[in-house]
Enzyme design. Structure first.
Site, PDB file in Angstrom:
ATOM      1  N   ASP A 155      -5.374 -46.301  91.389  1.00  0.00           N
ATOM      2  CA  ASP A 155      -6.771 -46.738  91.303  1.00  0.00           C
ATOM      3  C   ASP A 155      -7.371 -46.390  89.939  1.00  0.00           C
ATOM      4  OD1 ASP A 155      -6.621 -47.592  93.907  1.00  0.00           O
ATOM      5  OD2 ASP A 155      -7.410 -45.715  94.726  1.00  0.00           O
TER       6      ASP A 155
HETATM    7  N1  URA Z   1      -3.600 -43.735  97.027  1.00  0.00           N
HETATM    8  C1  URA Z   1      -4.858 -44.016  96.691  1.00  0.00           C
HETATM    9  O1  URA Z   1      -5.740 -44.003  97.534  1.00  0.00           O
HETATM   10  N2  URA Z   1      -5.126 -44.330  95.418  1.00  0.00           N
HETATM   11  C2  URA Z   1      -4.196 -44.323  94.441  1.00  0.00           C
HETATM   12  O2  URA Z   1      -4.516 -44.591  93.287  1.00  0.00           O
HETATM   13  C3  URA Z   1      -2.871 -44.013  94.796  1.00  0.00           C
HETATM   14  C4  URA Z   1      -2.599 -43.729  96.110  1.00  0.00           C
END
Ligand code: URA
Length: 239
Positions: A101
């Site tokens: 993310d």
């Molecule tokens: N899980 C998440 O919620 N976000 C990420 O960036 C990676 C794994």
């Protein structure tokens, strides 16, 4: 003969999924003929043009990036935000293997090796990923048990994971958890904690398979050694 989307990915042009989009949009030509059928079989020796570019065999490249916060894990962004690809100096069209993310930091693999990328992202291969997660609230053993035994997110149960609490901050009412998962579903870690009523405040991926962030600072990257590439292929073969 192979499926057209597989050949495009093998050339390192883009991922197999992205290749399917190009085919559906009528942007792929084989020997001058427009192809819009996903099952179309072609040969690597055919002249294949995708989005105006004639495909040529490129050197395969494998990069491990320490993704910083505030960067998107895509090749291009419609909001013109900086992408992980902008951080890497290369002539090749590499792309991220899965996503972290915008606000997540940590280990992210990028490559133009469509075959490896496709396999690593495929749900049938359970690639180990370890995260350090800061959450609001104090994580109890029963909460941890729920998360690690499997929890329903988006209507589907997660496969067993491993978790341990590394630290509590009773004053600030936060916990730091080390969580190892074997899937790569969208926003998986955040959703797993959300499902037990906790909000993820900070998220960092410490390891991707055997690859660690050792020697890297946020924003830095390194190329994988041939031995590491072979090891990644072995990860897939052994499963
Ligand atoms: N899980 C998440 O919620 N976000 C990420 O960036 C990676 C794994």
């Amino acid at each position: 003969m192979q499926r057209l989307q597989k050949i495009i990915a093998n050339f390192g042009f883009c991922s197999r999924r992205k290749a399917e989009e190009y085919i559906k949009k009528g942007k792929v030509f084989v020997n001058g003929q427009k192809i819009t059928e996903l099952g179309y079989q072609a040969k690597e020796s055919d002249e294949i043009m995708v989005d105006g570019v004639v495909l040529e065999k490129k050197q395969k490249e494998y990069v491990l990036l320490y993704k910083p916060r505030g960067i998107v894990s895509t090749v291009s962004d419609d909001k013109h935000r900086k992408t992980v690809v902008d951080l890497i100096q290369t002539q090749n069209r590499i792309y991220p293997v899965g996503r972290l993310d915008y606000d997540t930091t940590g280990a992210l693999l990028l490559t133009n090796d469509g075959e490896l990328a496709h396999a690593l992202m495929h749900p049938k291969f359970h690639i180990e990923k370890t995260y350090i997660v800061k959450v609001n609230g104090l994580v109890t053993p029963s909460m941890l048990k729920k998360i690690t035994h499997g929890i329903f997110i988006d209507g589907k149960r997660t496969i067993p994971a491993y978790g341990k609490v590394k630290k509590y901050d009773k004053k600030k009412n936060t916990s730091i958890v080390e969580l190892t998962i074997y899937e790569g579903r969208n926003h998986q870690v955040k959703k797993m904690f959300e499902a037990i009523g906790l909000k993820v405040l900070k998220l960092k991926r410490e390891t991707y398979s055997f690859l660690t962030l050792d020697g890297l600072k946020p924003g830095e990257y390194r190329f994988l050694t041939p031995k590491e590439v072979k090891k990644l292929y072995n990860e897939i073969k052994k499963q």
